[in-house]
Design an enzyme around this catalytic site. Structure first.
Site, PDB file in Angstrom:
ATOM      1  N   ALA A  20     -11.111   5.915  -0.903  1.00 47.74           N
ATOM      2  CA  ALA A  20     -11.171   6.788   0.270  1.00 47.74           C
ATOM      3  C   ALA A  20     -10.950   5.973   1.540  1.00 47.74           C
ATOM      4  CB  ALA A  20     -12.522   7.483   0.334  1.00 47.74           C
ATOM      5  N   HIS A  21     -10.182   6.538   2.469  1.00 47.05           N
ATOM      6  CA  HIS A  21      -9.925   5.870   3.741  1.00 47.05           C
ATOM      7  C   HIS A  21     -11.134   6.016   4.664  1.00 47.05           C
ATOM      8  CE1 HIS A  21      -5.285   6.386   3.226  1.00 47.05           C
ATOM      9  NE2 HIS A  21      -5.793   5.460   2.446  1.00 47.05           N
ATOM     10  N   ARG A  35       5.224   5.479   2.008  1.00 47.41           N
ATOM     11  CA  ARG A  35       4.297   6.585   2.296  1.00 47.41           C
ATOM     12  C   ARG A  35       4.320   6.877   3.787  1.00 47.41           C
ATOM     13  NH1 ARG A  35      -1.479   5.071   0.456  1.00 47.41           N
ATOM     14  NH2 ARG A  35      -1.855   7.230   1.060  1.00 47.41           N
ATOM     15  N   LYS A  71       0.814  -1.222   0.000  1.00 42.20           N
ATOM     16  CA  LYS A  71       0.000   0.000   0.000  1.00 42.20           C
ATOM     17  C   LYS A  71       0.847   1.272   0.000  1.00 42.20           C
ATOM     18  CE  LYS A  71      -3.449  -0.420  -0.581  1.00 42.20           C
ATOM     19  NZ  LYS A  71      -3.996  -0.767  -1.929  1.00 42.20           N
ATOM     20  N   GLY A  72       2.036   1.149  -0.564  1.00 38.58           N
ATOM     21  CA  GLY A  72       2.888   2.329  -0.673  1.00 38.58           C
ATOM     22  C   GLY A  72       2.822   2.974  -2.045  1.00 38.58           C
ATOM     23  N   LYS A 109      -7.605   1.326  -6.811  1.00 36.54           N
ATOM     24  CA  LYS A 109      -6.579   2.236  -6.320  1.00 36.54           C
ATOM     25  C   LYS A 109      -7.188   3.598  -5.980  1.00 36.54           C
ATOM     26  CE  LYS A 109      -3.696  -1.041  -7.229  1.00 36.54           C
ATOM     27  NZ  LYS A 109      -3.134  -1.862  -6.143  1.00 36.54           N
ATOM     28  N   SER A 121      -4.588   2.712   4.557  1.00 36.21           N
ATOM     29  CA  SER A 121      -4.733   2.086   3.240  1.00 36.21           C
ATOM     30  C   SER A 121      -4.729   0.566   3.350  1.00 36.21           C
ATOM     31  CB  SER A 121      -3.594   2.534   2.312  1.00 36.21           C
ATOM     32  OG  SER A 121      -3.711   3.892   1.969  1.00 36.21           O
TER      33      SER A 121
END
Length: 315
Positions: A281-282, A155, A72-73, A278, A163
């Site tokens: 929204a978190h 990130r 998730k980077g 991809k 994420s």
């Protein structure tokens, strides 16, 4: 099917690869095709090594560059952007050769069979984000190629945790399976649950120490995933220089898609965006809990900055 059958045969006859001892200060350049052939022959039974060379001169090669993480980077975005370069041949799927035991037992011939066909002047790249946090992987990569050029995209650790949860949450929703709220993972007895696996994956300095036991820092290029999202071209320029590629990717290859809310790619007049999975929204997280995350990562981030001699704009 052929690759599958070959993998099954190799699983039976292939001896396990024995990692060599690390040489921290190795300055050798990227392996050439002849070196790869010799390596494959040494790790394969007699007459087992095969090269698949079509009439056009392309062949499958062991990767000279691996995107090792982080999960998730932004690894998929990095691979897609890097694929804009004509001298890059990228494996489409995550191979999980070095971190999955059943794959690793298949041997290097199987691994090479998962790679795309490429020409001698091209660099073959694969990406498997789980490599960065898997303890056995650095030594295994080193045993294959001491001169491997590694790409690591990171990130803000707190954002990466969110994420991480979001991906698993949507995977469950697509299968119509219930999934707990993020608070149920992040909070335990009123405090931050530091045993949550997503938090451990964001402790970059711990995992980086393991990689630096085998590879010098100048063989690991760290891509700023937050900057790649906001302004991808400068980050890709740095990757080109690290891989000693001619500057072929330019700013016109990127355009901002207002509907999706992130940059998409333009290649020879053809436009394409990352998969809809991809940029999701978190989940909404209470301010106090976000603050707890930021406070927890403050010291680990500081250790990471000292380790790599570089700072990032993280909380």
């Amino acid at each position: 099917m052929a690759a599958f059958l070959l993998g099954a045969v190799l699983l039976i006859v292939q001896p396990q690869i024995v990692p060599s001892r690390p040489a921290i200060n190795s300055k050798a350049e990227t392996s050439s095709q002849p070196v790869q052939r010799e390596l494959l022959k040494k790790t394969s039974p007699k007459n087992d090594f095969k090269e698949n060379i079509p009439s056009n001169g392309s062949c499958q090669q062991l990767p000279q560059t691996i995107i090792i993480g982080v999960r998730k980077g932004g690894t998929r975005a990095l691979l897609e952007m890097l694929s804009l370069h004509p001298d890059i041949a990228a494996a489409e799927s995550e191979v999980h050769f070095f971190d999955w035991e059943d794959h690793y037992r298949n041997g290097l011939q199987w691994y090479m069979n998962q790679m795309p066909f490429s020409y001698p002047h091209q660099i073959t790249v694969e990406k498997t984000p789980a490599y960065f946090t898997s303890p056995k992987v650095p030594e295994r990569v080193y045993s294959m190629n001491q001169s491997m050029r590694l790409l690591l995209i990171l990130r803000d650790p707190s954002e990466r945790v969110l994420s991480d949860y979001t991906q698993v949450f949507y995977n469950h929703m697509q299968k119509h399976k219930p999934y707990p709220s993020i608070e149920q993972f992040l909070v335990k007895d009123g405090e931050l649950n530091v045993d949550y696996k997503a938090i451990n994956r964001s402790l970059y300095y711990i995992h980086m120490q393991n990689w630096l036991k085998y590879f010098p820092l100048d063989h690991i290029h760290i891509v700023d995933g937050d900057k790649l999202i906001k302004d991808p071209f400068p980050e890709i320029e740095k990757v080109e220089r690290f891989l000693k590629l001619s500057p072929q990717i330019n700013a016109s290859n990127f355009y901002f898609n207002k509907t999706k809310g992130f940059y998409c790619l333009r290649d020879s007049g053809r436009e394409r965006c990352l998969h809809e999975s991809k940029g999701r929204a978190h989940p909404q997280v209470d301010t106090w809990l976000l603050q707890k995350l930021h406070e927890y990562f403050h010291e680990p981030n500081k250790k990471f900055f000292e380790l790599v001699g570089r700072t990032f704009d993280w909380h």
